[in-house]
Design an enzyme around this catalytic site. Structure first.
Site, PDB file in Angstrom:
ATOM      1  N   ALA A  38      -0.862 -42.908  17.834  1.00 37.56           N
ATOM      2  CA  ALA A  38      -1.394 -42.110  16.733  1.00 37.56           C
ATOM      3  C   ALA A  38      -2.796 -42.541  16.332  1.00 37.56           C
ATOM      4  O   ALA A  38      -3.683 -41.710  16.128  1.00 37.56           O
ATOM      5  CB  ALA A  38      -0.447 -42.199  15.532  1.00 37.56           C
ATOM      6  N   ASN A  41      -5.284 -41.685  18.993  1.00 38.30           N
ATOM      7  CA  ASN A  41      -5.496 -40.239  18.992  1.00 38.30           C
ATOM      8  C   ASN A  41      -6.545 -39.863  17.948  1.00 38.30           C
ATOM      9  O   ASN A  41      -7.460 -39.076  18.204  1.00 38.30           O
ATOM     10  CB  ASN A  41      -4.195 -39.501  18.677  1.00 38.30           C
ATOM     11  CG  ASN A  41      -3.140 -39.647  19.757  1.00 38.30           C
ATOM     12  OD1 ASN A  41      -3.436 -40.046  20.875  1.00 38.30           O
ATOM     13  ND2 ASN A  41      -1.913 -39.323  19.412  1.00 38.30           N
ATOM     14  N   ASN A 168       3.188 -40.337   8.779  1.00 36.70           N
ATOM     15  CA  ASN A 168       3.567 -40.381  10.197  1.00 36.70           C
ATOM     16  C   ASN A 168       4.914 -41.077  10.421  1.00 36.70           C
ATOM     17  O   ASN A 168       5.009 -42.058  11.167  1.00 36.70           O
ATOM     18  CB  ASN A 168       2.464 -41.090  10.989  1.00 36.70           C
ATOM     19  CG  ASN A 168       2.050 -40.310  12.229  1.00 36.70           C
ATOM     20  OD1 ASN A 168       2.866 -39.576  12.792  1.00 36.70           O
ATOM     21  ND2 ASN A 168       0.822 -40.471  12.654  1.00 36.70           N
ATOM     22  N   ARG A 170       8.421 -42.175  11.824  1.00 33.01           N
ATOM     23  CA  ARG A 170       9.073 -42.220  13.125  1.00 33.01           C
ATOM     24  C   ARG A 170      10.514 -42.685  12.941  1.00 33.01           C
ATOM     25  O   ARG A 170      10.777 -43.857  12.649  1.00 33.01           O
ATOM     26  CB  ARG A 170       8.333 -43.168  14.076  1.00 33.01           C
ATOM     27  CG  ARG A 170       6.946 -42.710  14.494  1.00 33.01           C
ATOM     28  CD  ARG A 170       7.033 -41.500  15.412  1.00 33.01           C
ATOM     29  NE  ARG A 170       5.712 -41.119  15.915  1.00 33.01           N
ATOM     30  CZ  ARG A 170       4.898 -40.268  15.306  1.00 33.01           C
ATOM     31  NH1 ARG A 170       5.269 -39.720  14.159  1.00 33.01           N
ATOM     32  NH2 ARG A 170       3.728 -39.960  15.832  1.00 33.01           N
ATOM     33  N   GLY A 233      -0.592 -23.830   8.266  1.00 34.13           N
ATOM     34  CA  GLY A 233      -1.832 -24.336   7.692  1.00 34.13           C
ATOM     35  C   GLY A 233      -1.612 -25.602   6.889  1.00 34.13           C
ATOM     36  O   GLY A 233      -0.860 -26.492   7.293  1.00 34.13           O
ATOM     37  N   GLY A 259      -1.257 -33.426  14.538  1.00 33.70           N
ATOM     38  CA  GLY A 259      -1.462 -34.010  13.221  1.00 33.70           C
ATOM     39  C   GLY A 259      -2.576 -35.043  13.216  1.00 33.70           C
ATOM     40  O   GLY A 259      -3.350 -35.146  12.247  1.00 33.70           O
ATOM     41  N   ASP A 260      -2.688 -35.802  14.301  1.00 33.65           N
ATOM     42  CA  ASP A 260      -3.756 -36.796  14.407  1.00 33.65           C
ATOM     43  C   ASP A 260      -5.117 -36.113  14.508  1.00 33.65           C
ATOM     44  O   ASP A 260      -6.103 -36.563  13.910  1.00 33.65           O
ATOM     45  CB  ASP A 260      -3.530 -37.681  15.631  1.00 33.65           C
ATOM     46  CG  ASP A 260      -2.186 -38.390  15.593  1.00 33.65           C
ATOM     47  OD1 ASP A 260      -1.744 -38.761  14.491  1.00 33.65           O
ATOM     48  OD2 ASP A 260      -1.575 -38.555  16.658  1.00 33.65           O
TER      49      ASP A 260
END
Length: 317
Positions: A38, A41, A168, A170, A233, A259-260
């Protein structure tokens, strides 16, 4: 000589293996080899948009570590890779069971990346940056990695460096009950927070809509809160004002890394002095670009490419 950049980020980047075509992994004749994470990225997307960035992380003293460091450096990101002779580079394997369904398997327990510690954080480099970006993945890796992230935040805040935090979540790393208190700790110390609806709910409890979740997070201290809603959006509560931004319509190929890319678009425009409206427009475009190419970071756009999504002509002559 130390090189200073506008953004510093830290976290684990792993080697990545995936099949070229959809189907059960058990029947794949071969796997391609790459890397992803992430934080890198975001770093690669920032660099392609013209923002200077440093990434810090641990990799093993192995060939996969060579791969990770080579790929990141090749993108122009200032790379502070610590080689760990006592732990391997982490690995993730992607299984695209169908065109629409993706499963990621992680092999990162005891990895070099999980051994990140406060003494690894380059405080002087961080003090000279404009922004520190972290995600909720790093504190989930281990106690020492969490301590490293908290130390980085403390250095940044003392130096007046803007702190950005993307939740983020996980599920493979920790439960929602474990993540919630840690998320709240980082949110209270962040200037900018990014989250999806479900992730925001882990931190502040469920809300009737995205804007209410953003309001709840903003009430904890951050001046800028953006809720990412993929094809719907995003919404934001930024400096007390509320915003909505529609997504760009695309035919998504691979949503990993979107998202990154979104975060990088917002941060890059923020540091360039763009308006809130422009930051959000750039964010949804960079996120859309990441969905148009298979891979975690390969589709991240360069700034001069952002207008491509506004044209109906597929061939540039």
């Amino acid at each position: 000589m130390t090189t200073y950049t506008d953004v510093v980020t830290l976290g684990e980047t792993m080697a990545l293996m995936k099949a070229a075509t959809p189907g059960p992994l058990a029947h794949a004749g071969s796997l391609g080899l790459g890397m992803g994470g992430a934080e890198t990225n975001v770093a690669i997307a920032l660099k392609r948009l013209g923002t200077s960035v440093t990434w810090l992380g641990r990799v093993g003293q192995d060939s996969l570590g060579d791969l990770v460091l080579r790929e990141i450096a090749a993108e122009g990101v200032t790379t502070l890779g610590i080689r760990d002779p006592h732990a391997p580079t982490g690995l993730m394997i992607k299984e695209r069971r169908t065109l629409e369904h993706l499963k990621v398997w992680y092999y990162r327990s005891g990895s070099a990346g999980s051994r990140l510690a406060p003494e690894d954080v380059p405080a002087d480099t961080l003090r000279k940056a404009k922004l520190l970006h972290l995600t909720g993945i790093t504190p989930a890796l281990s106690e020492s990695a969490c301590d490293a992230a908290l130390f980085a935040v403390s250095v940044a805040r003392e130096a007046g460096v803007t702190v950005s935090f993307d939740l983020n979540y996980r599920a493979a790393l920790w439960t929602e009950d474990q993540a919630g208190p840690v998320f709240r700790t980082f949110i209270k110390q962040a200037d900018i927070v990014f989250a999806g609806d479900d992730e925001a709910g882990i931190a502040v409890g469920p809300g009737p809509d995205s804007l209410e979740l953003a309001r709840k997070i903003a009430a904890m201290g951050p001046q800028q809160v953006v809720i990412k809603n993929g094809p719907l959006g995003c919404v934001g509560v930024i400096d007390g004002a509320e915003y909505r931004q529609d997504a760009v319509r695309i035919n998504a190929v691979d949503t990993v890394g979107a998202g990154d890319a979104f975060v990088a678009g917002y941060i890059s425009d923020l540091l360039a002095g763009a308006s809130v409206e422009d930051r959000l427009r750039t964010a949804v475009r960079t996120g859309a670009f990441a969905c148009l190419v298979p891979g975690d970071w390969e589709g991240m756009p360069r700034r001069n490419e952002l207008g491509l999504l506004d044209t109906s002509e597929p061939v540039a002559r």
